[in-house]
Design a protein around this motif. Structure first.
Motif, PDB file in Angstrom:
ATOM      1  N   VAL A 197       1.683  -4.312   2.766  1.00 17.67           N
ATOM      2  CA  VAL A 197       2.624  -3.816   3.694  1.00 17.67           C
ATOM      3  C   VAL A 197       2.024  -2.645   3.947  1.00 17.67           C
ATOM      4  CG1 VAL A 197       4.705  -2.989   3.447  1.00 17.67           C
ATOM      5  CG2 VAL A 197       4.152  -6.289   3.455  1.00 17.67           C
ATOM      6  N   GLY A 198       2.440  -1.894   5.054  1.00 13.48           N
ATOM      7  CA  GLY A 198       2.212  -0.020   4.278  1.00 13.48           C
ATOM      8  C   GLY A 198       3.235   0.553   4.218  1.00 13.48           C
ATOM      9  N   ASN A 199       3.756   1.232   3.186  1.00 13.58           N
ATOM     10  CA  ASN A 199       4.610   1.815   2.571  1.00 13.58           C
ATOM     11  C   ASN A 199       4.601   3.626   3.332  1.00 13.58           C
ATOM     12  OD1 ASN A 199       6.992   2.878   1.710  1.00 13.58           O
ATOM     13  ND2 ASN A 199       6.870   2.243   0.107  1.00 13.58           N
ATOM     14  N   ALA A 200       5.296   3.828   3.882  1.00 13.33           N
ATOM     15  CA  ALA A 200       4.742   5.220   4.638  1.00 13.33           C
ATOM     16  C   ALA A 200       5.801   6.452   4.103  1.00 13.33           C
ATOM     17  CB  ALA A 200       5.166   5.356   6.260  1.00 13.33           C
ATOM     18  N   TRP A 201       7.072   5.076   3.213  1.00 12.74           N
ATOM     19  CA  TRP A 201       7.941   6.338   2.580  1.00 12.74           C
ATOM     20  C   TRP A 201       7.524   6.433   2.075  1.00 12.74           C
ATOM     21  CZ3 TRP A 201      12.078   6.950   5.837  1.00 12.74           C
ATOM     22  CH2 TRP A 201      13.500   7.420   4.573  1.00 12.74           C
ATOM     23  N   THR A 202       6.250   6.659   1.005  1.00 15.29           N
ATOM     24  CA  THR A 202       6.164   6.721  -0.465  1.00 15.29           C
ATOM     25  C   THR A 202       5.926   8.256  -0.355  1.00 15.29           C
ATOM     26  OG1 THR A 202       4.045   6.129  -0.289  1.00 15.29           O
ATOM     27  CG2 THR A 202       4.895   5.135  -1.973  1.00 15.29           C
ATOM     28  N   GLU A 220      20.004  -6.221  15.589  1.00 17.00           N
ATOM     29  CA  GLU A 220      20.261  -6.166  13.804  1.00 17.00           C
ATOM     30  C   GLU A 220      19.187  -7.790  13.510  1.00 17.00           C
ATOM     31  OE1 GLU A 220      23.826  -8.410  11.771  1.00 17.00           O
ATOM     32  OE2 GLU A 220      24.286  -7.959  13.504  1.00 17.00           O
ATOM     33  N   SER A 221      18.685  -8.436  14.260  1.00 18.13           N
ATOM     34  CA  SER A 221      17.981  -9.320  14.338  1.00 18.13           C
ATOM     35  C   SER A 221      16.881  -9.057  13.827  1.00 18.13           C
ATOM     36  CB  SER A 221      17.883 -11.010  15.512  1.00 18.13           C
ATOM     37  OG  SER A 221      17.307  -9.866  15.942  1.00 18.13           O
ATOM     38  N   ILE A 222      15.952  -7.737  14.049  1.00 21.83           N
ATOM     39  CA  ILE A 222      14.385  -7.467  14.294  1.00 21.83           C
ATOM     40  C   ILE A 222      14.790  -7.039  12.920  1.00 21.83           C
ATOM     41  CG2 ILE A 222      14.419  -5.622  15.364  1.00 21.83           C
ATOM     42  CD1 ILE A 222      11.419  -6.899  15.970  1.00 21.83           C
ATOM     43  N   ASN A 223      15.579  -6.217  12.810  1.00 21.89           N
ATOM     44  CA  ASN A 223      16.024  -5.045  11.598  1.00 21.89           C
ATOM     45  C   ASN A 223      16.216  -6.135  10.677  1.00 21.89           C
ATOM     46  OD1 ASN A 223      15.291  -2.254  12.406  1.00 21.89           O
ATOM     47  ND2 ASN A 223      17.645  -2.435  13.921  1.00 21.89           N
ATOM     48  N   ALA A 224      16.348  -7.282  10.393  1.00 19.32           N
ATOM     49  CA  ALA A 224      16.850  -7.966   9.225  1.00 19.32           C
ATOM     50  C   ALA A 224      16.164  -8.676   8.381  1.00 19.32           C
ATOM     51  CB  ALA A 224      18.235  -8.895   9.426  1.00 19.32           C
ATOM     52  N   THR A 225      15.180  -9.551   9.813  1.00 17.88           N
ATOM     53  CA  THR A 225      14.196 -10.142   9.188  1.00 17.88           C
ATOM     54  C   THR A 225      12.602  -9.532   9.203  1.00 17.88           C
ATOM     55  OG1 THR A 225      13.765 -10.955  12.211  1.00 17.88           O
ATOM     56  CG2 THR A 225      15.854 -11.706  10.784  1.00 17.88           C
ATOM     57  N   ALA A 226      12.477  -8.862   9.685  1.00 15.84           N
ATOM     58  CA  ALA A 226      10.895  -8.083  10.038  1.00 15.84           C
ATOM     59  C   ALA A 226      10.887  -7.623   8.030  1.00 15.84           C
ATOM     60  CB  ALA A 226      10.990  -7.148  10.881  1.00 15.84           C
ATOM     61  N   ILE A 227      11.107  -7.791   7.482  1.00 19.29           N
ATOM     62  CA  ILE A 227      10.267  -7.330   6.606  1.00 19.29           C
ATOM     63  C   ILE A 227      10.621  -7.923   5.776  1.00 19.29           C
ATOM     64  CG2 ILE A 227      10.948  -5.950   3.782  1.00 19.29           C
ATOM     65  CD1 ILE A 227      12.842  -3.956   6.204  1.00 19.29           C
ATOM     66  N   HIS A 228       9.370  -8.720   5.173  1.00 17.79           N
ATOM     67  CA  HIS A 228       8.376  -9.712   4.629  1.00 17.79           C
ATOM     68  C   HIS A 228       9.135  -9.987   2.758  1.00 17.79           C
ATOM     69  CE1 HIS A 228       6.481 -13.918   3.333  1.00 17.79           C
ATOM     70  NE2 HIS A 228       6.211 -12.616   2.586  1.00 17.79           N
ATOM     71  N   GLY A 229       9.913 -11.043   2.995  1.00 11.60           N
ATOM     72  CA  GLY A 229      10.809 -11.212   1.951  1.00 11.60           C
ATOM     73  C   GLY A 229      12.094 -11.155   1.674  1.00 11.60           C
ATOM     74  N   LEU A 251       0.858  -1.361  -0.693  1.00  8.83           N
ATOM     75  CA  LEU A 251      -0.073   0.157  -0.199  1.00  8.83           C
ATOM     76  C   LEU A 251       0.735   1.472  -0.101  1.00  8.83           C
ATOM     77  CD1 LEU A 251      -2.251  -1.325   2.432  1.00  8.83           C
ATOM     78  CD2 LEU A 251      -2.230  -1.265   0.054  1.00  8.83           C
ATOM     79  N   ASN A 252       0.841   2.001  -1.218  1.00 10.53           N
ATOM     80  CA  ASN A 252       1.946   3.091  -1.384  1.00 10.53           C
ATOM     81  C   ASN A 252       1.031   4.545  -1.011  1.00 10.53           C
ATOM     82  OD1 ASN A 252       4.056   1.821  -1.659  1.00 10.53           O
ATOM     83  ND2 ASN A 252       3.803   1.885  -3.851  1.00 10.53           N
ATOM     84  N   SER A 253      -0.500   4.693   0.061  1.00 10.98           N
ATOM     85  CA  SER A 253      -0.592   5.818   0.017  1.00 10.98           C
ATOM     86  C   SER A 253      -1.525   5.719   1.621  1.00 10.98           C
ATOM     87  CB  SER A 253      -1.352   6.181  -1.207  1.00 10.98           C
ATOM     88  OG  SER A 253      -2.866   5.869  -0.954  1.00 10.98           O
ATOM     89  N   ALA A 254      -1.777   6.802   1.795  1.00  9.77           N
ATOM     90  CA  ALA A 254      -1.907   6.997   3.642  1.00  9.77           C
ATOM     91  C   ALA A 254      -3.339   6.616   3.087  1.00  9.77           C
ATOM     92  CB  ALA A 254      -1.830   8.403   4.171  1.00  9.77           C
ATOM     93  N   LYS A 255      -4.023   6.986   1.766  1.00 10.27           N
ATOM     94  CA  LYS A 255      -5.940   6.408   1.198  1.00 10.27           C
ATOM     95  C   LYS A 255      -5.820   5.151   1.247  1.00 10.27           C
ATOM     96  CE  LYS A 255      -9.123   6.339  -2.113  1.00 10.27           C
ATOM     97  NZ  LYS A 255      -8.745   5.017  -2.730  1.00 10.27           N
ATOM     98  N   ALA A 256      -5.122   4.543   1.354  1.00 10.70           N
ATOM     99  CA  ALA A 256      -5.050   3.137   0.954  1.00 10.70           C
ATOM    100  C   ALA A 256      -4.735   2.008   1.886  1.00 10.70           C
ATOM    101  CB  ALA A 256      -4.054   2.456  -0.343  1.00 10.70           C
ATOM    102  N   ALA A 257      -3.779   2.406   2.838  1.00 12.79           N
ATOM    103  CA  ALA A 257      -3.182   2.438   3.837  1.00 12.79           C
ATOM    104  C   ALA A 257      -4.675   2.637   5.055  1.00 12.79           C
ATOM    105  CB  ALA A 257      -2.369   2.781   4.940  1.00 12.79           C
ATOM    106  N   GLU A 258      -5.342   3.540   5.231  1.00 21.84           N
ATOM    107  CA  GLU A 258      -6.797   3.847   6.114  1.00 21.84           C
ATOM    108  C   GLU A 258      -7.379   2.653   5.795  1.00 21.84           C
ATOM    109  OE1 GLU A 258      -8.900   7.441   8.073  1.00 21.84           O
ATOM    110  OE2 GLU A 258      -7.394   8.438   6.662  1.00 21.84           O
ATOM    111  N   HIS A 284       1.478  -7.057   7.889  1.00 19.24           N
ATOM    112  CA  HIS A 284       0.090  -7.441   8.162  1.00 19.24           C
ATOM    113  C   HIS A 284      -0.136  -8.557   7.449  1.00 19.24           C
ATOM    114  CE1 HIS A 284      -1.401  -3.805  10.097  1.00 19.24           C
ATOM    115  NE2 HIS A 284      -0.167  -3.621  10.488  1.00 19.24           N
ATOM    116  N   CYS A 285      -1.168  -9.496   7.629  1.00 20.16           N
ATOM    117  CA  CYS A 285      -1.589 -10.186   6.820  1.00 20.16           C
ATOM    118  C   CYS A 285      -3.154 -10.543   7.004  1.00 20.16           C
ATOM    119  CB  CYS A 285      -1.180 -11.704   7.871  1.00 20.16           C
ATOM    120  SG  CYS A 285      -2.113 -12.695   6.644  1.00 20.16           S
TER     121      CYS A 285
END
Length: 539
Positions: free
Chosen positions: A427-432, A217-226, A87-94, A407-408
């Motif tokens: 996945v909600g992408n707040a960086w967009t 380091e563990s959660i930073n590396a493993t928490a992003i799906h893929g 989800l690349n927008s606040a609208k879709a994520a909301e 999320h799932c």
């Protein structure tokens, strides 16, 4: 012979598993998936996701660019039948993660995170009664109105940070990134160790700060799906660490040791301090007092009734919940504030005009206080509208946790004519949000960046209030006492900090150089004295 057969069996089983998964997950619906990379038979969009890229690229930037390519704020990526919707927008994520939170509040099975020993972290748990018990226990002590109880210690820690900054000034007044990062990490970790475990001794602090730095380091590396193929090939968790190419498994074994120490060592020290009568009031002691030290059977039944536990079992389980919540706070709180503070310094180093306007507001508000020449305090926050706007704009431009945790979906769903099947990772992408303009371009934000910089919906980070208060005070104090400038070369030409970020759950800027210079001799003295002199407390 057996080893050879074993080596040959693993890839064959992986191929069979994923072909079966692909065939079984093919939906019979007529609606299309959201736009996204072309899906090839069986492997799906594997090559698009694994396209070689520079080490400076991040998942959130890749998702943003794919969205631009397909002109859609909702993307679909299929790898071996594993569906991911971005989800690349606040609208879709909301719409999906907030308004339809009943469908999208769970987590996908995070295989690599679990292999790395993070199963106790309730941020990675699926949406169950076990997770709700953790969330309820945690939120009682870290909601916004409860954080005020920690403000006195946050002031003390901020005083130490300012003294440390004043102490590293060299003859050229250059603040090295490693020094700055070490000071900020010490600051953030000291606050969360105090609020969670009541730890204040410097020797203990140093040991536990090193521990959390290793475990984070563990959660930073493993928490992003893929991030690891295990997310798509769950059978890889059965591959032994000695298997050729199984470096991911060796990482998991190493991380599991670090995360086990993180959740257990400070907790055991807290329990020992309670036994010796030297414990300081904190999250852990308050929760344990509510449990079996002052807990009655009715309280235990109320807290764990939805788990179907007896009183005897509930006491043991509730202590596990409290320990897990403390470890989650410790791991997250020691990293998110670091990101926010370092990003703030980096961004402001580009905008001296913004600093000047903020300092004008700070000087006016602080000089009108009962005691002049003070550091800004939480009680001043409502009067510092421009400083507040800077803080929120930095959150908008550079959210500290760009993708949150995945999320799932627990049911099939349809959004704007697109089909989202049950079991999809969302996945909600707040960086967009556009990273343009100055970090103070407006005083009102819709939506409020605080609502999406730390996740979405029912899974928004419950510890965000502590991170936000901690980071705001540091930002206000640095602006009140210092000028942040970029480095000048020998030819007097300004050199920009490196505005790239390391990939991971929490966004950390790559190393950069800047100058943090006291605004005046009196400001320098104020940095050294901190809040110990004439501090004003909230009513």
């Amino acid at each position: 012979m057996l080893n050879t057969l074993y080596l040959l069996a693993i890839p064959v089983l992986l191929i069979i598993y994923n072909i079966c998964g692909y065939l079984l997950r093919r939906p019979g619906q007529k609606l299309p998936y959201p736009p996204g990379p072309r899906s090839l038979p069986i492997i799906g969009s594997l090559f698009d996701v694994l396209t070689p890229r520079t080490g400076l690229d991040t998942h959130w930037a890749i998702y943003r660019d794919i969205g631009n390519t397909y002109h859609s704020d909702v993307l679909h990526i299929d790898i071996f039948g594993d569906h991911t919707v971005v989800l690349n927008s606040a609208k879709a994520a909301e719409e999906l993660l907030e308004r339809r939170s009943g469908i999208y509040s769970s987590r996908p099975t995070m295989y690599m995170a679990n292999e790395s020993g993070l199963g106790w972290n309730f941020g990675t748990m699926p949406y169950t009664s076990w997770w709700r018990l953790h969330r309820r226990t945690f939120q009682q002590h870290f909601r916004s109105d409860a954080i005020a109880a920690y403000h006195p210690y946050i002031r003390q820690a901020t005083s130490r940070l300012l003294r440390s900054l004043s102490g590293i000034q060299s003859t050229t007044m250059v603040t090295q990134y490693d020094d700055l990062q070490a000071i900020v990490r010490q600051h953030a970790a000291s606050i969360i160790l105090y609020t969670t475990y009541g730890i204040t001794e410097k020797e203990d602090m140093d040991a536990f700060i090193e521990l959390v730095n290793n475990a984070a380091e563990s959660i930073n590396a493993t928490a992003i799906h893929g991030s690891f193929l295990m997310d798509y090939f769950p059978l890889l968790r059965y591959v032994p660490a000695w298997f050729p190419g199984a470096h991911f498994k060796r990482k998991a074994v190493h991380w599991a040791q670090s995360t086990s120490e993180l959740v257990n060592k400070p907790w055991n020290q807290l329990r020992a301090s309670i036994s010796s009568g030297t414990a300081i009031s904190c999250f852990g002691t308050k929760c344990l007092q509510k449990l079996n030290l002052t807990l009655n059977a009715a309280d235990a039944t109320e807290d764990t009734s939805d788990l179907g536990m007896s009183k005897a079992a509930s006491d043991t389980k509730m202590e596990e919940v409290i320990r897990n919540c403390a470890g989650t706070a410790y791991m997250a709180g020691a990293d998110t504030s670091v990101s926010l503070i370092l990003i703030s310094v980096l961004v402001l180093s580009h905008h001296p005009e913004v600093q000047a306007k903020a300092q004008e507001e700070l000087d006016q508000v602080l000089s009108s206080a009962a005691n002049s020449s003070q550091l800004p305090d939480f009680s001043d926050r409502g009067s510092l509208q421009y400083v507040e706007a800077i803080f929120k704009e930095i959150l908008r431009m550079y959210p500290g946790v760009p993708l949150g945790l995945p999320h799932c979906s627990i049911a099939d769903d349809v959004y704007e004519g697109y089909f989202i099947p049950k079991g999809t990772t969302v996945v909600g992408n707040a960086w967009t949000e556009p990273q343009s303009g100055t970090p103070s371009s407006k005083h009102s934000f819709n939506p409020d960046p605080e609502l999406y910089a730390f996740g979405f919906g029912r899974r928004i980070c419950p510890g965000r209030h502590l991170a936000l208060d901690t980071s705001w005070l540091v930002l206000a104090c640095i602006l009140a006492t210092c000028n942040i400038t970029r480095i000048s070369s020998d030819k007097s030409k300004e050199i920009d900090p490196i505005a790239d970020f390391a990939d991971g759950l929490v966004a950390h800027p790559q190393p950069f150089k800047c100058c943090i210079i006291p605004r005046s001799a009196s400001a320098f003295e104020l940095m050294k004295s901190g809040y110990e002199v004439g501090v004003r407390m909230e009513a």
